[in-house]
Write a protein that holds these residues in place. Structure first.
Motif, PDB file in Angstrom:
ATOM      1  N   LYS A  12      16.421  11.935 -18.184  1.00 14.05           N
ATOM      2  CA  LYS A  12      17.653  12.038 -17.404  1.00 14.05           C
ATOM      3  C   LYS A  12      17.433  12.841 -16.131  1.00 14.05           C
ATOM      4  CE  LYS A  12      20.732  11.394 -21.353  1.00 14.05           C
ATOM      5  NZ  LYS A  12      21.686  12.027 -22.280  1.00 14.05           N
ATOM      6  N   LYS A  13      16.619  13.890 -16.233  1.00 13.95           N
ATOM      7  CA  LYS A  13      16.309  14.665 -15.041  1.00 13.95           C
ATOM      8  C   LYS A  13      15.499  13.841 -14.048  1.00 13.95           C
ATOM      9  CE  LYS A  13      16.639  19.360 -16.892  1.00 13.95           C
ATOM     10  NZ  LYS A  13      15.932  20.650 -17.112  1.00 13.95           N
ATOM     11  N   THR A  14      14.607  12.991 -14.589  1.00 11.76           N
ATOM     12  CA  THR A  14      13.821  12.118 -13.715  1.00 11.76           C
ATOM     13  C   THR A  14      14.730  11.172 -12.946  1.00 11.76           C
ATOM     14  OG1 THR A  14      11.929  12.203 -15.214  1.00 11.76           O
ATOM     15  CG2 THR A  14      12.013  10.369 -13.669  1.00 11.76           C
ATOM     16  N   LEU A  15      15.707  10.618 -13.648  1.00 12.73           N
ATOM     17  CA  LEU A  15      16.639   9.706 -12.986  1.00 12.73           C
ATOM     18  C   LEU A  15      17.477  10.454 -11.954  1.00 12.73           C
ATOM     19  CD1 LEU A  15      17.593   6.821 -12.914  1.00 12.73           C
ATOM     20  CD2 LEU A  15      19.261   7.355 -14.682  1.00 12.73           C
ATOM     21  N   ALA A 269      14.095   3.294  -7.858  1.00 10.33           N
ATOM     22  CA  ALA A 269      13.739   3.663  -6.490  1.00 10.33           C
ATOM     23  C   ALA A 269      12.230   3.654  -6.314  1.00 10.33           C
ATOM     24  CB  ALA A 269      14.295   5.043  -6.149  1.00 10.33           C
ATOM     25  N   ASN A 270      11.803   3.254  -5.117  1.00  9.86           N
ATOM     26  CA  ASN A 270      10.394   3.319  -4.719  1.00  9.86           C
ATOM     27  C   ASN A 270      10.329   4.187  -3.461  1.00  9.86           C
ATOM     28  OD1 ASN A 270       9.661   1.292  -6.675  1.00  9.86           O
ATOM     29  ND2 ASN A 270      10.559  -0.215  -5.291  1.00  9.86           N
ATOM     30  N   LEU A 271       9.701   5.344  -3.584  1.00  5.20           N
ATOM     31  CA  LEU A 271       9.654   6.302  -2.478  1.00  5.20           C
ATOM     32  C   LEU A 271       8.209   6.581  -2.100  1.00  5.20           C
ATOM     33  CD1 LEU A 271      12.266   8.814  -3.947  1.00  5.20           C
ATOM     34  CD2 LEU A 271      12.702   6.873  -2.430  1.00  5.20           C
ATOM     35  N   ASN A 272       7.932   6.620  -0.786  1.00  2.00           N
ATOM     36  CA  ASN A 272       6.575   6.836  -0.291  1.00  2.00           C
ATOM     37  C   ASN A 272       6.588   7.766   0.910  1.00  2.00           C
ATOM     38  OD1 ASN A 272       5.078   4.439  -1.828  1.00  2.00           O
ATOM     39  ND2 ASN A 272       6.991   3.637  -0.992  1.00  2.00           N
ATOM     40  N   TRP A 273       5.533   8.552   1.016  1.00  2.00           N
ATOM     41  CA  TRP A 273       5.406   9.455   2.157  1.00  2.00           C
ATOM     42  C   TRP A 273       3.940   9.538   2.541  1.00  2.00           C
ATOM     43  CZ3 TRP A 273       5.185  15.443   2.148  1.00  2.00           C
ATOM     44  CH2 TRP A 273       5.271  15.916   3.460  1.00  2.00           C
ATOM     45  N   ARG A 274       3.644   9.207   3.781  1.00  2.00           N
ATOM     46  CA  ARG A 274       2.267   9.257   4.273  1.00  2.00           C
ATOM     47  C   ARG A 274       2.204  10.207   5.459  1.00  2.00           C
ATOM     48  NH1 ARG A 274      -2.093   5.444   3.756  1.00  2.00           N
ATOM     49  NH2 ARG A 274      -3.710   5.851   5.287  1.00  2.00           N
ATOM     50  N   LYS A 275       1.339  11.205   5.337  1.00  2.00           N
ATOM     51  CA  LYS A 275       1.175  12.190   6.396  1.00  2.00           C
ATOM     52  C   LYS A 275      -0.296  12.583   6.473  1.00  2.00           C
ATOM     53  CE  LYS A 275       2.411  16.878   7.874  1.00  2.00           C
ATOM     54  NZ  LYS A 275       3.123  18.128   7.506  1.00  2.00           N
ATOM     55  N   ASN A 283       7.886   6.427  -7.908  1.00  2.00           N
ATOM     56  CA  ASN A 283       8.674   5.272  -8.331  1.00  2.00           C
ATOM     57  C   ASN A 283       9.330   5.617  -9.654  1.00  2.00           C
ATOM     58  OD1 ASN A 283       7.558   3.856  -6.158  1.00  2.00           O
ATOM     59  ND2 ASN A 283       5.881   3.069  -7.409  1.00  2.00           N
ATOM     60  N   GLY A 284      10.568   5.254  -9.808  1.00  2.00           N
ATOM     61  CA  GLY A 284      11.200   5.560 -11.084  1.00  2.00           C
ATOM     62  C   GLY A 284      12.613   5.062 -11.158  1.00  2.00           C
ATOM     63  N   GLY A 285      13.189   5.254 -12.333  1.00  2.00           N
ATOM     64  CA  GLY A 285      14.563   4.839 -12.559  1.00  2.00           C
ATOM     65  C   GLY A 285      14.805   4.599 -14.027  1.00  2.00           C
ATOM     66  N   GLY A 286      15.839   3.859 -14.299  1.00  2.00           N
ATOM     67  CA  GLY A 286      16.183   3.585 -15.686  1.00  2.00           C
ATOM     68  C   GLY A 286      17.265   2.552 -15.777  1.00  2.00           C
ATOM     69  N   GLY A 287      17.626   2.228 -17.010  1.00  2.00           N
ATOM     70  CA  GLY A 287      18.654   1.217 -17.192  1.00  2.00           C
ATOM     71  C   GLY A 287      19.131   1.124 -18.626  1.00  2.00           C
ATOM     72  N   ASN A 327      11.659   5.104 -16.582  1.00  2.00           N
ATOM     73  CA  ASN A 327      10.256   5.130 -16.189  1.00  2.00           C
ATOM     74  C   ASN A 327      10.107   5.927 -14.907  1.00  2.00           C
ATOM     75  OD1 ASN A 327       9.839   3.068 -13.706  1.00  2.00           O
ATOM     76  ND2 ASN A 327      11.438   2.267 -15.076  1.00  2.00           N
ATOM     77  N   ALA A 328       8.977   6.601 -14.785  1.00  5.45           N
ATOM     78  CA  ALA A 328       8.700   7.373 -13.583  1.00  5.45           C
ATOM     79  C   ALA A 328       7.197   7.383 -13.349  1.00  5.45           C
ATOM     80  CB  ALA A 328       9.213   8.803 -13.717  1.00  5.45           C
ATOM     81  N   SER A 329       6.796   7.132 -12.108  1.00  6.42           N
ATOM     82  CA  SER A 329       5.384   7.166 -11.719  1.00  6.42           C
ATOM     83  C   SER A 329       5.272   7.993 -10.440  1.00  6.42           C
ATOM     84  CB  SER A 329       4.837   5.757 -11.466  1.00  6.42           C
ATOM     85  OG  SER A 329       4.914   4.966 -12.626  1.00  6.42           O
ATOM     86  N   ALA A 330       4.280   8.852 -10.407  1.00  2.00           N
ATOM     87  CA  ALA A 330       4.038   9.656  -9.217  1.00  2.00           C
ATOM     88  C   ALA A 330       2.541   9.708  -8.975  1.00  2.00           C
ATOM     89  CB  ALA A 330       4.598  11.070  -9.387  1.00  2.00           C
TER      90      ALA A 330
END
Length: 851
Positions: A12-15, A269-275, A283-287, A327-330
């Motif tokens: 739940k915290k991940t979501l 959600a799919n989130l990316n940051w390039r620096k 990437n993560g979420g639920g249902g 699911n959550a991937s980092a």
């Protein structure tokens, strides 16, 4: 606090974190100004596909990059500030100018000078190495050893999951129970980003496919005849699911939410940051999803005990489930240098469900009713999977000499608890099934270019997989208190270790391309089975295999995107660990699945001869194939009289139906697999797949059953059968305008008949619609799966003393609506590659080495 509560809090915290980051990303994306411009040469002619990099002098995180289009124009969003603008293009000198961006607008044309050795007009001659992040013009492409499917244009599956996407993938079929097959065979090997993954859990079939959101899938590689570079298991082929990995600079991503019926909700959600040298992703979420499974079996037992009367058993079952998945991937990628990078990522997936089942039995002789019974079940299931991946990639030079090292550590566990109430003797069962899987996968892959057209590839891989099974079944009746049911209470450990080496060489002679390879796999399987049943207590089995798996690929290119393909591979079908546990399942005391600890692998020799032509408006890829399988795994269905733990008949009226996997005979499959894509007009597109196949199955065996007096006898199970069947799929996409499209998707599977089973045909039609909103940053989609509620499997199964008519529908008609929001910045521009990938009629990025 128990483990389940901890997992629920964590997920739940991940979501919640996904919500926060998504909101922050939306806010971040709104402080930008739209900037346009143009790149021209000395003759004031546009320069297409030039890379334009804006470096913010005050804050490097505000830097961005973009690629010019065919007219030399570009546009992007930038924060106001002072920028160094670097322009690069093939055959042109690098140019750097300084500009101050105060607000939105056109900054005009920037001119670049040609190199000394360029053409007279200064135009770019080769651009094949540039990677452009844009909508694909074709949903799939054909390469030497695989087909690649792009689900981005699949409107029907928007807001859905991997199972929904697979229903539209060429050469792939999804049955009503979630079973995935390729060209009629269900022995499909799944990979995630080139390797087995904890994302797919342990033997949980459709549940696992439903836990991977469609929006996280970049593409699917359909490998019907895998080369020696791939692991040899999976006789039907390999489905390699490539998850999204952004190439854009800055902070970018997308959020998608869906709502539907049967009740289902999801947010991902799919989130990316390039620096600089770092790339991060999350990437993560639920249902939440409800499902409903309906099945009916009508059995006619023609040798039962009742004064030669025919006994009929009618079974009606309905199971409803409520599922939650998170699911959550980092991960992070760090470029140590221009030639060396390291990466690390972690994944966690949970799946929880509650299942409510109701089964009605009715036994009826010709004269008088015997009895009816009702079986009610309530079950809970909790799955938790972790995966950690580590890798190193090194380029020795700019000619393609590469080394890739990777290590994957995976752990998953499944807890299943079931309570059963049966009206027969007031029977009560309590079942606890726990499974823990631990896997270690190590790989090393090396590539060495030789000359202009040749390449040598070699590698090593080790897989260590351990499955621990714990199964407790307790039962009580009116005459017996709650106690362990000995045949079905056990602990078992299944451990398999695979060592693999491969060597592969590919080259090109004129228009003839070829690739030859060999793979050596050393397999060791240990099974330790400890049961309360004295007759099966302390079974220990060790199996060792050492097999060579060659592969040969030939291609002849008549012209660009026009070629013939011929290939041969040898594959192995290793039994699923669940199939080898002697008594793996006890959820229904009248329909029991028995394992077979003596089950051995089967082997397949596979041939393909195909043709591929790809033009601007159409692609056609017909393939003739032949597959010969030995020691085929077949499901033996037999009936016995119900007995107690000591082998004494409980009731001469009660019959148990058993199913058991066995090695038997051969199975030949041959046919024509035709894939095509046709852009008929600017507003109408077709994507289709037709599989016309024949089958010839051989094999028969004796098994133990009973006669009409209850005496044990042996009967013959005949698996011989041959015939011809079809599978077809067609998607029609209608583009109403630039922002609105809708899609119709039809599926048909022809009937199939063998000596022991007659499976009826099946069809389904689905609908989807998609509307682009918010100036391209949003997509609103709606879909209906199985409009006419016809997706159901019907079959008739024959045994020596029974005939069973079956009906099964895994999921009734359902619909959903989804909303996607994309926040985006500039694009990561890959440097052009001068060397073309031989033996391929399509360029691709992010090539895998799934050893």
């Amino acid at each position: 606090m128990n483990q389940t509560e901890i997992v629920n809090i964590f997920t739940k915290k991940t979501l919640a974190l996904t919500f926060v980051l998504s909101a922050a990303a939306m806010a971040f994306a709104q402080d930008k100004a739209g900037v346009t411009g143009m790149i021209v040469n000395k003759n004031n002619q546009p320069v297409p596909y030039a890379s334009v990099t804006f470096s913010n002098k005050a804050n490097k995180t505000l830097s961005d990059a973009v690629l010019t289009d065919e007219k030399g124009q570009y546009k992007l969003e930038l924060a106001p500030g002072n920028y160094d603008i670097t322009v690069e293009a093939i055959d042109y000198k690098k140019s750097i100018v300084n500009k101050s961006i105060a607000g939105p607008g056109n900054i005009g044309a920037l001119s670049i000078q040609p190199e000394a050795a360029t053409t007279l007009d200064g135009k770019t001659q080769e651009i094949q190495g540039v990677v452009i992040t844009a909508a694909a013009t074709k949903p799939y492409k054909v390469e030497l050893d695989k087909k690649t499917y792009d689900p981005s244009q699949d409107i029907v599956s928007k807001g859905g999951n991997l199972q929904d996407v697979l229903t539209n993938v060429p050469s792939v079929s999804v049955d009503t129970d979630g079973t995935v097959s390729m060209r009629g065979s269900s022995n499909v090997k799944f990979l995630i980003n080139g390797k087995p993954s904890a994302l797919l859990g342990i033997d949980d079939g459709a549940n696992a496919l439903q836990s991977i959101p469609a929006d996280q899938i970049d593409r699917i590689e359909v490998i019907t005849n895998p080369s020696s570079k791939f692991e040899a298991s999976g006789t039907a082929g390999i489905l390699n699911i490539i998850l999204k990995k952004s190439k854009k600079t800055g902070f970018n991503g997308s959020v998608i939410g869906a709502l539907g019926y049967l009740p289902q909700t999801s947010l991902n959600a799919n989130l990316n940051w390039r620096k600089g040298n770092f790339t991060w992703f999350l990437n993560g979420g639920g249902g939440y999803r409800e499902s409903k499974n309906t099945s009916r079996n009508n059995d006619d037992f023609n040798n039962a005990i009742l004064d030669d009367d025919l006994v009929q058993r009618n079974t009606n079952a309905e199971t409803k489930s409520k599922n939650n998945n998170y699911n959550a991937s980092a991960g992070i990628v760090y470029d140590i240098s221009e030639k060396t990078s390291v990466n690390a990522s972690g994944t966690v997936r949970t799946f929880d469900s509650e299942n409510f089942g109701n089964i009605d039995y009715r036994y009826t002789p010709l004269k008088n009713p015997f009895y009816t019974s009702n079986r009610n079940t309530f079950g809970t299931n909790n799955n938790l999977a972790f995966q950690g991946d580590f890798g190193l990639d090194h380029k020795f030079d700019d000619k393609g000499q590469n080394l890739s090292l990777s290590l994957s550590l995976q752990r998953s566990r499944s807890y299943n608890d079931t309570n059963i109430d049966d009206t027969i003797d007031n029977l009560k069962d309590i079942i606890n099934q726990n499974t823990i899987n631990k896997s270690v996968i190590g790989k090393a892959d090396y590539e060495l270019p030789i000359g202009e057209y040749s390449k040598l590839e070699a590698g090593y891989r080790i897989d260590i997989n351990t499955n621990d099974y714990s199964n407790d079944v307790r039962e009580s009746t009116t005459t017996k208190p709650l106690d362990f049911l000995k045949p079905y209470t056990y602990d078992a450990t299944y451990k398999e270790t695979f060592n693999a080496f491969y060597l592969q060489f590919k080259s090109k002679i004129g228009k003839l391309g070829y690739q030859v390879g060999v793979r050596d796999e050393l397999s060791n399987v240990d099974i330790n089975y400890l049961s309360l049943d004295p007759s099966k207590n302390g079974i220990v089995t060790t199996k060792n295999y050492n097999n060579l798996f060659p592969s040969v690929y030939l291609s002849y290119e008549f012209a660009k995107d026009n070629q013939l393909l011929l290939n041969y591979t040898r594959r192995i079908d290793r039994p699923r660990s669940f199939f080898m546990i002697p008594n793996p399942s006890y959820n229904d005391n009248q329909n029991i699945f028995d394992g077979n600890i003596d089950l051995n692998p089967s082997y397949v020799d596979s041939f393909e001869f195909g043709y591929s032509i790809s033009k601007k408006k159409f692609t056609i890829n017909p393939t003739l194939y032949y597959r010969h399988q030995t020691d085929d795994t077949k499901m033996l269905v037999y009936n016995i009289l119900a007995t107690d733990e000591n082998g004494v008949i409980i009731d001469p009226k009660r019959i148990e139906s058993h199913t058991k996997p066995i090695n038997l005979g051969t199975d030949d499959r041959f046919g024509l697999d035709l894939n095509f894509n046709w852009d008929a007009t600017s507003w109408l597109k077709f994507l289709g797949n037709v599989d016309l196949f024949g089958y010839n199955t051989k094999g028969s065996t004796l098994y133990d059953t009973f006669d009409k007096n209850g005496n044990p006898i042996q009967a013959v199970a005949d698996f011989n059968g041959k015939g011809f069947s079809t599978r077809a799929r067609l998607s029609s996409t209608f583009k109403v305008d630039k922002t609105f499209s809708f899609q119709l998707q039809g599926f048909y599977r022809g009937g199939q008949k063998t000596a022991y089973q007659d499976r009826k045909d099946m069809y389904a039609i689905s609908f989807g619609a998609s509307k682009t909103i918010w100036k391209g940053d949003g997509t609103l989609a709606f879909n209906v799966q199985d409009i006419f509620n016809t997706r159901a499997m019907r079959s008739t199964t024959y045994t020596a003393n029974s005939v069973r008519d079956s009906y099964m529908q895994w999921q009734p008609r359902q619909f959903s609506v989804s909303l996607t929001y994309r926040f985006k910045q500039g694009e990561k521009v890959e440097q052009p590659k001068k060397k073309k990938d031989i033996n391929s009629n399509a360029s691709g990025d992010d090539q895998q080495a799934p050893m």
